[in-house]
Design an enzyme around this catalytic site. Structure first.
Site, PDB file in Angstrom:
ATOM      1  CB  CYS A   6      -0.688  -3.542   3.950  1.00  0.00           C
ATOM      2  SG  CYS A   6       0.040  -2.117   3.107  1.00  0.00           S
TER       3      CYS A   6
ATOM      4  CG  HIS B  36      -4.490  -3.873   1.026  1.00  0.00           C
ATOM      5  ND1 HIS B  36      -4.295  -5.193   0.661  1.00  0.00           N
ATOM      6  CD2 HIS B  36      -3.262  -3.399   1.367  1.00  0.00           C
ATOM      7  CE1 HIS B  36      -3.011  -5.499   0.777  1.00  0.00           C
ATOM      8  NE2 HIS B  36      -2.362  -4.422   1.209  1.00  0.00           N
TER       9      HIS B  36
END
Length: 164
Positions: free
Chosen positions: A140, A128
């Protein structure tokens, strides 16, 4: 490794002959990922989906799914929906996919601990946008918004995420 693989190091991501700055988890890159450690899991991972905010951007690929107002991600390792997309109302621990900030305007889903989640191994690893350059994630992979927008439509069915 193929040119169509996303290859991640602690500071950058390589894809299709280009190099992009990236952020990884505050726990670094780990071969022994655990729930809550903030680490990005080392290894080769499949890309299994893409989500986007239709109120913020155009659909990046024909296979991307819109993030709707009630979409959540279960991060409760004690529940059977752990590490799965769920819908509100959802009484267990979860993360909102439709966030007030722009972090999840575009999300590429990996197969980390999915679809058959092992409790304690850690929930979703997404690709992301980053908060800011050099700012770590919770595990992430974070990218500049423009770089993520460039990469997303070029992902192929065979594209893998390789974390070194």
């Amino acid at each position: 490794m193929k040119a169509t693989d996303l290859v991640v190091t602690p500071t950058h991501l390589r894809f299709m002959g280009r190099k992009f700055p990236c952020s990884v988890g505050k726990g670094g890159i780990s071969t022994n990922k655990k729930e809550g450690d903030g680490a990005t899991p080392r290894g080769t991972h499949r890309l299994v989906g893409m989500l986007y905010r239709p109120d913020k951007m155009v659909r990046p690929t024909d296979w991307a799914l819109p993030i709707r107002p009630r979409d959540l991600w279960s991060d409760d390792p004690t529940h059977e929906d752990y590490n799965m997309m769920v819908r509100a109302p959802y009484p267990h621990s979860h993360e909102k996919l439709r966030r007030a900030d722009r972090l999840y305007d575009l999300v590429i889903l990996t197969d980390w601990n999915w679809p058959y989640a092992v409790k304690g191994r850690g929930s979703a690893i997404f690709i992301h946008r980053w908060r800011k350059p050099g700012h770590p994630t919770e595990g992430c992979i974070g990218l500049r918004p423009a770089d993520l927008a460039w990469i997303a439509p070029r992902i192929q069915h065979s594209t893998r995420l390789i974390v070194l």
